[in-house]
Scaffold this motif. Structure first.
Motif, PDB file in Angstrom:
ATOM      1  N   VAL A  64      33.349  34.872  11.756  1.00 22.10           N
ATOM      2  CA  VAL A  64      32.886  35.874  12.726  1.00 22.10           C
ATOM      3  C   VAL A  64      33.118  37.293  12.198  1.00 22.10           C
ATOM      4  N   GLY A  65      34.063  37.433  11.285  1.00 26.40           N
ATOM      5  CA  GLY A  65      34.253  38.744  10.646  1.00 26.40           C
ATOM      6  C   GLY A  65      35.598  39.399  10.883  1.00 26.40           C
ATOM      7  N   PHE A  66      36.553  38.673  11.500  1.00 27.88           N
ATOM      8  CA  PHE A  66      37.874  39.276  11.717  1.00 27.88           C
ATOM      9  C   PHE A  66      38.570  39.495  10.371  1.00 27.88           C
ATOM     10  N   LYS A  67      39.142  40.688  10.231  1.00 29.41           N
ATOM     11  CA  LYS A  67      39.886  41.004   9.006  1.00 29.41           C
ATOM     12  C   LYS A  67      41.386  40.917   9.245  1.00 29.41           C
ATOM     13  N   GLU A  68      41.786  40.887  10.500  1.00 31.58           N
ATOM     14  CA  GLU A  68      43.210  40.723  10.827  1.00 31.58           C
ATOM     15  C   GLU A  68      43.314  39.619  11.877  1.00 31.58           C
ATOM     16  N   ILE A  69      44.167  38.635  11.577  1.00 30.27           N
ATOM     17  CA  ILE A  69      44.284  37.481  12.477  1.00 30.27           C
ATOM     18  C   ILE A  69      45.758  37.145  12.667  1.00 30.27           C
ATOM     19  N   GLU A  70      46.224  37.251  13.921  1.00 30.21           N
ATOM     20  CA  GLU A  70      47.619  36.862  14.191  1.00 30.21           C
ATOM     21  C   GLU A  70      47.638  35.336  14.266  1.00 30.21           C
ATOM     22  N   ILE A  71      48.376  34.731  13.366  1.00 30.85           N
ATOM     23  CA  ILE A  71      48.271  33.263  13.244  1.00 30.85           C
ATOM     24  C   ILE A  71      49.390  32.536  13.965  1.00 30.85           C
ATOM     25  N   GLY A  72      50.388  33.258  14.447  1.00 32.88           N
ATOM     26  CA  GLY A  72      51.437  32.563  15.188  1.00 32.88           C
ATOM     27  C   GLY A  72      52.774  33.251  15.083  1.00 32.88           C
ATOM     28  N   PHE A  73      53.770  32.458  15.416  1.00 34.48           N
ATOM     29  CA  PHE A  73      55.148  32.904  15.514  1.00 34.48           C
ATOM     30  C   PHE A  73      55.909  31.910  14.633  1.00 34.48           C
ATOM     31  N   PRO A  74      55.835  32.059  13.306  1.00 34.28           N
ATOM     32  CA  PRO A  74      56.278  30.971  12.415  1.00 34.28           C
ATOM     33  C   PRO A  74      57.705  30.506  12.650  1.00 34.28           C
ATOM     34  N   ALA A  75      58.560  31.413  13.159  1.00 39.14           N
ATOM     35  CA  ALA A  75      59.944  30.984  13.348  1.00 39.14           C
ATOM     36  C   ALA A  75      60.131  30.232  14.658  1.00 39.14           C
ATOM     37  N   ALA A  76      59.094  30.180  15.481  1.00 39.38           N
ATOM     38  CA  ALA A  76      59.252  29.596  16.819  1.00 39.38           C
ATOM     39  C   ALA A  76      59.179  28.079  16.817  1.00 39.38           C
ATOM     40  N   SER A  77      58.390  27.504  15.946  1.00 40.44           N
ATOM     41  CA  SER A  77      58.287  26.041  15.938  1.00 40.44           C
ATOM     42  C   SER A  77      57.832  25.572  14.563  1.00 40.44           C
ATOM     43  N   GLU A  78      58.013  24.288  14.364  1.00 38.03           N
ATOM     44  CA  GLU A  78      57.651  23.720  13.070  1.00 38.03           C
ATOM     45  C   GLU A  78      56.132  23.777  12.845  1.00 38.03           C
ATOM     46  N   THR A  79      55.396  23.503  13.928  1.00 36.47           N
ATOM     47  CA  THR A  79      53.926  23.524  13.792  1.00 36.47           C
ATOM     48  C   THR A  79      53.461  24.923  13.366  1.00 36.47           C
ATOM     49  N   GLN A  90      47.242  26.398   0.767  1.00 38.77           N
ATOM     50  CA  GLN A  90      45.891  25.878   0.490  1.00 38.77           C
ATOM     51  C   GLN A  90      44.921  27.002   0.157  1.00 38.77           C
ATOM     52  N   ASN A  91      45.481  28.190  -0.011  1.00 40.57           N
ATOM     53  CA  ASN A  91      44.667  29.335  -0.441  1.00 40.57           C
ATOM     54  C   ASN A  91      43.484  29.600   0.498  1.00 40.57           C
ATOM     55  N   LEU A  92      43.734  29.537   1.796  1.00 40.32           N
ATOM     56  CA  LEU A  92      42.632  29.633   2.768  1.00 40.32           C
ATOM     57  C   LEU A  92      42.417  31.052   3.294  1.00 40.32           C
ATOM     58  N   ILE A  93      43.229  31.990   2.818  1.00 45.80           N
ATOM     59  CA  ILE A  93      43.099  33.362   3.352  1.00 45.80           C
ATOM     60  C   ILE A  93      42.276  34.199   2.373  1.00 45.80           C
ATOM     61  N   PRO A  94      41.064  34.569   2.779  1.00 50.77           N
ATOM     62  CA  PRO A  94      40.271  35.403   1.868  1.00 50.77           C
ATOM     63  C   PRO A  94      40.991  36.725   1.567  1.00 50.77           C
ATOM     64  N   ASP A  95      40.709  37.305   0.402  1.00 49.98           N
ATOM     65  CA  ASP A  95      41.415  38.532  -0.006  1.00 49.98           C
ATOM     66  C   ASP A  95      41.264  39.669   0.988  1.00 49.98           C
ATOM     67  N   ASP A  96      40.113  39.710   1.670  1.00 53.95           N
ATOM     68  CA  ASP A  96      39.914  40.844   2.590  1.00 53.95           C
ATOM     69  C   ASP A  96      40.406  40.525   4.012  1.00 53.95           C
ATOM     70  N   VAL A  97      41.109  39.421   4.165  1.00 59.25           N
ATOM     71  CA  VAL A  97      41.647  39.064   5.492  1.00 59.25           C
ATOM     72  C   VAL A  97      43.173  39.102   5.431  1.00 59.25           C
ATOM     73  N   THR A  98      43.768  39.705   6.477  1.00 62.01           N
ATOM     74  CA  THR A  98      45.234  39.801   6.520  1.00 62.01           C
ATOM     75  C   THR A  98      45.741  38.979   7.695  1.00 62.01           C
ATOM     76  N   ILE A  99      46.688  38.096   7.403  1.00 56.92           N
ATOM     77  CA  ILE A  99      47.282  37.347   8.515  1.00 56.92           C
ATOM     78  C   ILE A  99      48.403  38.192   9.124  1.00 56.92           C
ATOM     79  N   GLN A 100      48.645  37.945  10.406  1.00 57.79           N
ATOM     80  CA  GLN A 100      49.699  38.671  11.118  1.00 57.79           C
ATOM     81  C   GLN A 100      50.624  37.638  11.747  1.00 57.79           C
ATOM     82  N   VAL A 101      51.931  37.893  11.656  1.00 52.56           N
ATOM     83  CA  VAL A 101      52.888  36.953  12.277  1.00 52.56           C
ATOM     84  C   VAL A 101      53.817  37.716  13.200  1.00 52.56           C
TER      85      VAL A 101
END
Ligand code: KIV
Ligand code: ZN
Length: 553
Positions: A64-79, A90-101
């Motif tokens: 859809v074109g999001f460049k910033e995506i909050e993907i979760g709260f990694p310390a909150a749970s194993e999932t 798995q190298n799934l984050i394109p270079d122009d996309v930034t994940i947010q935690v």
């Protein structure tokens, strides 16, 4: 309504404010968008997404074109942790996309968050703590200084862990429950965090001002945002972000007014999924901009596909009247609306105008992957001749004469009214075929042939009330001659008032459709009949016979 006395206004007015934003009437450029579907949205689901569903949704958000995506709260749970690792490994984050935690201001949580981010080329680390009066008093039982200490403690730790971790990390801070916080205190705590992080041109800091719970009208929030924008330290190196929830149904208005008031960024979700009444719906926000001539920088050109993916992975349902996306939002039931839309479409086609201003349709449904014919004209007891005529013309190539549209419109509406249901386009067409077209009882014409001598003479044979007949008569045209001949059978009870015809493609064979309106000699009422045949003359005779058969005393 009883009980209102127990409520008090929980919002805080920001002062001083200049309300500079109030003279702006539209948003002239898209903000930075951050999807929080996989965190805020996911945490509010009855059944949270599985790892596979999260992965699918992440890829979809990227599409859809999001460049910033909050993907979760990694310390909150194993999932949550595993999901973050899966994206990185798995190298799934394109270079122009930034994940947010997201992280709380606690050492083991910050440590785990940075551990989850190992190997990421870049990411946003989002630190938050609650700052509202209610949370300070009731939940944390801490004074303002102690709440600032929590934020500063976390900010310092983030800085230390960033130094130890490879990758490019941006910081974000949220004074959670900002709208329940005194603006002066929100400013103080944000400035304390900013002073730790020392943002610069190459290391901007995101200050997120959440409407964690909505307490006020949107202009009050806009003033709070303006106050922060004007008074935060180091503003030029800050990105001011908004994160409105929808408790008062104002998340879109809060976002729009907040952008006018100086914000640069929006955190929200598709269809507004999120805690309680949800986060702001980014689709609505983006398409509101789009419909005012601004490219939102996100691709919502296939809303049906987006709806399908969303409903499947979240197990939520998109409300029928959800702006832009709901099943009924490009539908018109009312006759006057249908008529105006049909005329507007025609006008647009004839004038070839570039701008969209069709009545009742704020945007062109095809821009978001919707279809006029299926979507726009919906037939029920409120519908009118315009819409029904338009539907028959655009979907079935049946061009009814104007007066017949009215007659058929009443007929269809009364069927819908009695059945108490909406009629689908095919059902409307079937009614036209069943009740108006090629009707052969009590009168049927089996053969008609013509001799052209001093005008036209028709020789007509057929059956009337089960009895065979053969009649002939002259006329000033073929239909007139047949009509005159038939009067010898059914009586001189009518006159032909309207006759139209056109070619028709029916399953690759060429046909003709004819429409005949006859006027009763007794009461002056018009009765309509339709004829369809491969032969145009036969189709006109069938239309006349249908009209005679339909005529009531
Ligand atoms: O609604 C909220 O305040 C949040 C914060 C964590 C930003 O989701
Ligand atoms: Zn939230």
């Amino acid at each position: 309504m009883k009980g209102y006395e127990k409520y008090t206004r929980q919002f805080f007015e920001a002062k001083p404010v200049t309300m500079d934003w109030r003279n702006k009437t539209y948003i002239d450029k898209a903000p930075y968008w951050c999807s929080v579907d996989l965190r805020d949205g996911n945490q509010a689901l009855i059944i949270p997404m599985s790892l596979e569903e999260k992965l699918e949704f992440f890829k979809f958000l990227v599409k859809v074109g999001f460049k910033e995506i909050e993907i979760g709260f990694p310390a909150a749970s194993e999932t949550e942790y595993d999901f973050c690792r899966a994206l990185i490994e798995q190298n799934l984050i394109p270079d122009d996309v930034t994940i947010q935690v997201l992280t709380q201001s606690r050492e083991h949580i910050i440590a785990k968050t940075f551990e989850a981010l190992k190997g990421a080329k870049h990411a946003i680390v989002h630190l938050y703590n609650s700052t509202s009066v209610a949370q300070r008093e009731q939940v944390f039982k801490k004074d303002k200084k102690e709440i600032i200490d929590i934020a500063v403690f976390g900010a310092k730790l983030c800085k230390q862990y960033r130094e130890k971790t490879e990758g490019h990390f941006t910081f974000e801070y949220s004074p959670e429950s900002f709208t329940g916080t005194e603006p002066e205190f929100a400013l103080e705590i944000c400035n304390a965090v900013i002073d730790v992080w020392q943002p610069s041109e190459n290391d901007k800091v995101i200050i997120n001002l959440p409407v964690t719970v909505s307490h006020s009208m949107p202009h009050v929030y806009a003033n709070q945002v303006e106050y922060m924008c004007k008074n935060l330290n180091n503003r030029e190196n800050l990105i001011i972000s908004l994160h409105p929830h929808n408790d008062r149904g104002c998340a879109v208005a809060d976002s729009e007014m907040g952008l006018l008031a100086g914000a640069d960024r929006i955190e929200g979700t598709l269809f507004g999924n999120g805690e309680r009444t949800g986060n702001v719906d980014i689709i609505t926000l983006a398409l509101n901009m789009y419909s005012q001539g601004v490219d939102p920088g996100l691709d919502f050109s296939n809303l049906p596909e987006i709806t399908e993916v969303y409903e499947r992975v979240t197990r939520m349902h998109v409300y029928e009247r959800q702006p832009y996306s709901g099943k009924l939002v490009f539908a018109a039931f009312s006759g006057s609306h249908q008529d105006a839309i049909a005329k507007g479409m025609k006008w647009r086609e004839e004038k070839g105008t570039g701008y969209w201003n069709v009545p009742y349709l704020p945007i062109d449904p095809t821009d978001v992957g919707r279809v006029y014919e299926a979507d726009v004209i919906r037939i029920n007891s409120q519908s009118g001749k315009g819409g029904i005529g338009y539907l028959l013309e655009t979907q079935f190539s049946m061009v009814l004469p104007a007066k017949m549209r009215e007659d058929f419109g009443y007929h269809v509406k009364s069927i819908s009214d009695h059945a108490h249901k909406e009629l689908m386009p095919q059902e409307v067409y079937d009614i036209l075929m069943r009740d108006y077209t090629n009707i052969e009882t009590p009168l049927a014409v089996t053969e008609a042939h013509f001799v052209q001598k001093d005008g036209i003479k028709a020789y007509v044979s057929g059956e009337y009330n089960g009895k065979e007949f053969e009649v002939s008569a002259k006329g000033n045209g073929r239909l007139d001659a047949v009509s005159n001949a038939l009067k010898a059978v059914v009586g001189d009870s009518y006159s032909v008032e309207v006759y139209t015809e056109h070619a028709l493609e029916v399953s690759s064979k060429s046909h003709a459709a004819s429409y005949v309106g006859i006027k009763s000699a007794k009461n002056g009422k018009l009765t309509w009949g339709v004829g369809i045949d491969t032969d145009i003359i036969v189709s006109s005779v069938k239309a006349l016979v249908s009209a005679i058969n339909r005529m009531k005393d």
